[in-house]
Design a protein around this motif. Structure first.
Motif, PDB file in Angstrom:
ATOM      1  N   VAL A  34       0.866  -1.176   0.000  1.00  0.00           N
ATOM      2  CA  VAL A  34       0.000   0.000   0.000  1.00  0.00           C
ATOM      3  C   VAL A  34       0.898   1.220   0.000  1.00  0.00           C
ATOM      4  CG1 VAL A  34      -1.832   1.227   1.196  1.00  0.00           C
ATOM      5  CG2 VAL A  34      -1.755  -1.260   1.256  1.00  0.00           C
ATOM      6  N   ARG A  35       0.850   1.986  -1.041  1.00  0.00           N
ATOM      7  CA  ARG A  35       1.743   3.111  -1.213  1.00  0.00           C
ATOM      8  C   ARG A  35       1.046   4.397  -0.758  1.00  0.00           C
ATOM      9  NH1 ARG A  35       5.980   1.512  -4.496  1.00  0.00           N
ATOM     10  NH2 ARG A  35       5.570  -0.366  -5.730  1.00  0.00           N
ATOM     11  N   ASN A  36       1.777   5.180   0.020  1.00  0.00           N
ATOM     12  CA  ASN A  36       1.329   6.517   0.403  1.00  0.00           C
ATOM     13  C   ASN A  36       0.001   6.495   1.168  1.00  0.00           C
ATOM     14  OD1 ASN A  36       3.526   7.477  -1.002  1.00  0.00           O
ATOM     15  ND2 ASN A  36       2.371   7.665  -2.916  1.00  0.00           N
ATOM     16  N   VAL A  37      -0.205   5.458   1.996  1.00  0.00           N
ATOM     17  CA  VAL A  37      -1.428   5.357   2.790  1.00  0.00           C
ATOM     18  C   VAL A  37      -1.040   5.330   4.256  1.00  0.00           C
ATOM     19  CG1 VAL A  37      -3.469   3.981   3.289  1.00  0.00           C
ATOM     20  CG2 VAL A  37      -2.619   4.138   0.953  1.00  0.00           C
ATOM     21  N   MET A  38      -1.572   6.203   5.031  1.00  0.00           N
ATOM     22  CA  MET A  38      -1.291   6.237   6.462  1.00  0.00           C
ATOM     23  C   MET A  38      -2.110   5.174   7.168  1.00  0.00           C
ATOM     24  SD  MET A  38       0.925   8.640   6.979  1.00  0.00           S
ATOM     25  CE  MET A  38       0.726   8.960   8.715  1.00  0.00           C
ATOM     26  N   PRO A  39      -1.535   4.381   8.054  1.00  0.00           N
ATOM     27  CA  PRO A  39      -2.322   3.370   8.782  1.00  0.00           C
ATOM     28  C   PRO A  39      -3.453   4.036   9.552  1.00  0.00           C
ATOM     29  CG  PRO A  39       0.034   3.063   9.096  1.00  0.00           C
ATOM     30  CD  PRO A  39      -0.135   4.372   8.428  1.00  0.00           C
ATOM     31  N   GLU A  40      -4.632   3.322   9.545  1.00  0.00           N
ATOM     32  CA  GLU A  40      -5.793   3.883  10.227  1.00  0.00           C
ATOM     33  C   GLU A  40      -5.626   3.864  11.738  1.00  0.00           C
ATOM     34  OE1 GLU A  40      -9.103   1.695   8.925  1.00  0.00           O
ATOM     35  OE2 GLU A  40      -9.036   2.415   6.848  1.00  0.00           O
TER      36      GLU A  40
ATOM     37  N   GLU B  54      -0.241  16.054  14.611  1.00  0.00           N
ATOM     38  CA  GLU B  54      -0.685  17.436  14.459  1.00  0.00           C
ATOM     39  C   GLU B  54       0.321  18.205  13.617  1.00  0.00           C
ATOM     40  OE1 GLU B  54      -3.401  18.818  15.384  1.00  0.00           O
ATOM     41  OE2 GLU B  54      -4.222  17.017  16.319  1.00  0.00           O
ATOM     42  N   PRO B  55      -0.139  19.041  12.710  1.00  0.00           N
ATOM     43  CA  PRO B  55       0.804  19.815  11.904  1.00  0.00           C
ATOM     44  C   PRO B  55       1.626  20.735  12.791  1.00  0.00           C
ATOM     45  CG  PRO B  55      -1.452  20.049  11.079  1.00  0.00           C
ATOM     46  CD  PRO B  55      -1.532  19.315  12.361  1.00  0.00           C
ATOM     47  N   ALA B  56       2.913  20.792  12.512  1.00  0.00           N
ATOM     48  CA  ALA B  56       3.809  21.676  13.263  1.00  0.00           C
ATOM     49  C   ALA B  56       3.715  23.087  12.713  1.00  0.00           C
ATOM     50  CB  ALA B  56       5.236  21.163  13.162  1.00  0.00           C
TER      51      ALA B  56
ATOM     52  N   ASP C 120      -1.438  15.678   0.594  1.00  0.00           N
ATOM     53  CA  ASP C 120      -1.622  16.173   1.961  1.00  0.00           C
ATOM     54  C   ASP C 120      -0.852  15.347   2.968  1.00  0.00           C
ATOM     55  OD1 ASP C 120      -3.256  18.100   0.914  1.00  0.00           O
ATOM     56  OD2 ASP C 120      -5.116  16.993   1.297  1.00  0.00           O
ATOM     57  N   ARG C 121      -0.831  14.024   2.790  1.00  0.00           N
ATOM     58  CA  ARG C 121      -0.137  13.168   3.745  1.00  0.00           C
ATOM     59  C   ARG C 121       1.374  13.385   3.706  1.00  0.00           C
ATOM     60  NH1 ARG C 121      -3.821   8.611   1.200  1.00  0.00           N
ATOM     61  NH2 ARG C 121      -3.266  10.021  -0.510  1.00  0.00           N
ATOM     62  N   VAL C 122       1.903  13.608   2.497  1.00  0.00           N
ATOM     63  CA  VAL C 122       3.330  13.909   2.399  1.00  0.00           C
ATOM     64  C   VAL C 122       3.645  15.214   3.111  1.00  0.00           C
ATOM     65  CG1 VAL C 122       5.207  14.429   0.791  1.00  0.00           C
ATOM     66  CG2 VAL C 122       3.588  12.603   0.272  1.00  0.00           C
TER      67      VAL C 122
END
Length: 647
Positions: free
Chosen positions: A470-476, A482-484, A624-626
């Motif tokens: 699974v490429r570029n998928v964040m584990p659920e 949180e964004p820095a 967005d995830r990157v």
């Protein structure tokens, strides 16, 4: 009448009789016919290539009673006297025996006087590089501005020893070495005229032994006639020259290409009967391997200068290019180390066996040596490793149940090994794609106890197919960080470079319908070139062409002038044959070189590649995830490591 050696009897007396040196003859003939004569000529080259002969022919052209021309009559008194070496106005000087300054002064004292009989007084100075420095200095002024009735013809085998002041005052002509083909052709003419029988392979041996000198070839032919008697045979010439027959070298190469060690050793045994110089034999083999490599790369380059073109082409089709390079490199190293071998033949055999041993496929045949107990070494070794040692009593008893093997501790893996019972089971259905959380290894406290393994027969572990990554998928199960803040400082820790592959849509399959010849347009050339499916150099040439016009069964292609280095008519014929097969009718193809006005298939592929690369990088950078990962870890993305996935 006393016998005259072939080298003197067959010395060229006109420009038409001269063998080779066309580049020199063209300049001299044009100068004589157009009355554009220089006052000093310098002829350079190795021994026996025609320096003195050209100078004497030029002297005849200048003093022929019929007038100055490139075709002297050969029957007037001047021509006959020059041929016989008694023309008073042709002064031949051997600089090797007259090196002193006094000799040069004596020579120059007579320059001011007019010729006695001829039109010009010609000074032919042979081996002029042997003159002393003072002699050269005394010759300079006269050589630069001689009287109009004086011509200087200089000849030397070592022009590098001449002062630059002498070279700048002469027209210099560099004579080439004689190719064996021309030597053999001339020897055939001479022997046919002399009514001497011969074998053509014997003449090829003489041509190679002459090493570019026609005079040496004629001298060796004189010696061969005296040695062989009525007929020049290949075997007799080989014995006279003290060399080996080239066929024996090719027998070694044939066995080497076939990968037969026994045949190689048999060929070496036949070779050893003639007590050869094994360093020279290796040199001949390396020369043949070089020609084989040329034949595989560019077949048209291989000429018949060694009389073996057909044999070279035959070997080139039987051996791979990788093996040729391996044999050549091994032979080069073996030739260097051969003087260190205790026995020359043993060293030569080891070089050949090393060539076989280091082939990509291994040795040509595994050693089979019978052991005292019978059977081959490999078979006995396999039986000793596979069969357990048993006593005579245990041989009749029931086999014991093998002890169950304890599972070894393995590091956590994305998928735990699943042990299957020994009984055949129906083939399981393909597993459904698993979520990232399901791919994590189970905790140690939930692992099955060891007793569970002991209750089942031991079998080899069978791993189920791994699911697609699974490429570029964040584990659920892992919440997104949180964004820095945007102004977070960048860490000084070096960032590991990882090539990130971004999935891209593959190119469409090349299954488009065929384009009729009558409907072929300029813009159809790119899909047509893909459907031809040509590879190698010809395919590269096709990819750098554009379609200029089509009509009446004729196609005109324009090849990019920057990529026409390897193009020749053979490639045009291959492209024409492919087009004929594609359209199913005769095609007349013409290829011109020039500046490309439209997009070629190569330019189209490069443009598509750059577009896909730019799209993949843009897609990754705007994800967005990157961005979340970059902000969370104060990282940075190395754009040069992003590559699209697919063809």
């Amino acid at each position: 009448m006393s016998y005259q050696v072939l080298a003197r009897k067959w010395r060229s007396r006109t420009f038409k009789e001269l063998v080779g040196q066309a580049h020199v003859l063209q300049a001299l003939v044009n100068a004589l016919d157009n009355d554009r004569l220089h006052h000093a000529y310098l002829f350079t080259g190795t021994r026996g290539v025609g320096k003195t002969s050209i100078a004497r022919i030029l002297a005849k052209c200048l003093n022929c009673e019929q007038g100055v021309s490139s075709n002297p009559c050969g029957v007037c008194s001047a021509c006959k006297e020059i041929d016989e070496g008694r023309f008073v106005d042709l002064i031949e000087v051997d600089a090797a025996s007259r090196t002193r300054l006094e000799d040069t002064k004596e020579l120059l004292d007579n320059v001011q006087y007019a010729p006695t009989r001829g039109r010009f007084k010609v000074y032919l100075i042979d081996e002029v590089h042997m003159l002393s420095t003072h002699s050269f200095n005394a010759l300079l002024k006269t050589l630069e501005e001689p009287p109009p009735h004086i011509k200087f013809l200089l000849a030397t085998t070592d022009p590098h020893k001449l002062p630059i002041t002498i070279l700048s005052r002469c027209l210099q002509f560099s004579l080439k070495n004689m190719q064996p083909e021309k030597v053999v052709e001339h020897l055939q003419h001479v022997l046919d005229s002399e009514k001497v029988a011969y074998e053509v392979p014997a003449l090829w041996q003489l041509g190679r032994a002459a090493d570019g000198s026609m005079r040496d070839a004629l001298s060796l032919t004189d010696q061969a006639i005296a040695y062989c008697g009525d007929k020049l045979t290949s075997q007799a010439v080989t014995a006279m020259l003290g060399t080996i027959d080239q066929d024996q070298v090719y027998r070694v190469l044939d066995a080497l290409v076939a990968g037969q060690a026994d045949a190689v050793l048999d060929a070496v045994g036949e070779l050893a009967e003639h007590s050869p110089d094994y360093v020279a034999v290796l040199g001949d083999m390396l020369s043949a391997l070089h020609r084989i490599a040329l034949a595989q790369a560019v077949p048209d380059v291989v000429d018949n200068s060694q009389g073996d073109r057909e044999r070279i082409l035959d070997l080139a089709g039987k051996v791979t290019a990788e093996d040729v390079q391996l044999y050549y490199q091994t032979g080069m190293i073996g030739r260097r180390d051969l003087p260190l071998a205790p026995d020359p033949r043993a060293g030569f055999e080891m070089v050949l066996l090393r060539m076989l041993a280091f082939r990509p496929d291994g040795v040509p045949a595994a050693p089979q040596q019978a052991l005292p107990g019978g059977g081959s070494a490999d078979g006995a070794r396999r039986e000793s490793q596979s069969a357990p040692a048993t006593s005579s009593t245990e041989a009749h008893s029931e086999p014991e149940e093998p002890e169950p093997r304890q599972p070894e501790a393995q590091p956590p893996a994305p998928e735990p090994a699943v042990l299957q019972p020994a009984a055949p089971q129906p083939e399981p259905e393909p597993p459904a794609p698993q979520q990232p959380s399901e791919m994590l290894p189970p905790p140690w406290d939930e692992a099955p106890p060891l007793d569970a393994y002991e209750s089942q027969p031991v079998a080899e572990p069978v791993r189920e197919p791994m699911p697609e990554p699974v490429r570029n998928v964040m584990p659920e199960s892992v919440p997104a960080p949180e964004p820095a803040p945007a102004a977070a400082p960048v860490m000084d820790t070096p960032v590991a470079e990882t090539v990130v592959e971004v999935a891209a849509a593959p190119e469409p399959a090349n299954d488009a319908p065929k384009i009729p010849l009558g409907q072929l347009q300029t813009e159809d050339w790119i899909p047509l070139s893909q459907q031809l499916g040509m590879g190698g150099v010809t395919g590269a040439i096709v990819s750098h062409c554009e379609l200029v016009s089509c009509g009446g069964g004729k196609l005109l292609l324009r090849l990019d002038g920057e990529h026409d280095t390897l193009y020749n008519d053979n490639h045009r014929q291959r492209i024409q044959a492919a087009l004929k097969t594609y359209f199913g009718e005769e095609i007349a193809l013409d290829v011109e070189t020039g500046t490309i006005a439209t997009e070629t298939p190569a330019a189209w592929r490069e443009r598509r590649r750059l577009e896909r690369l730019a799209a993949a990088r843009q897609s990754f950078l705007t994800d967005d995830r990157v961005q979340a990962i970059v902000n969370a870890f104060s990282g940075r993305v190395l754009e040069q490591t992003i590559e699209p996935v697919g063809s």
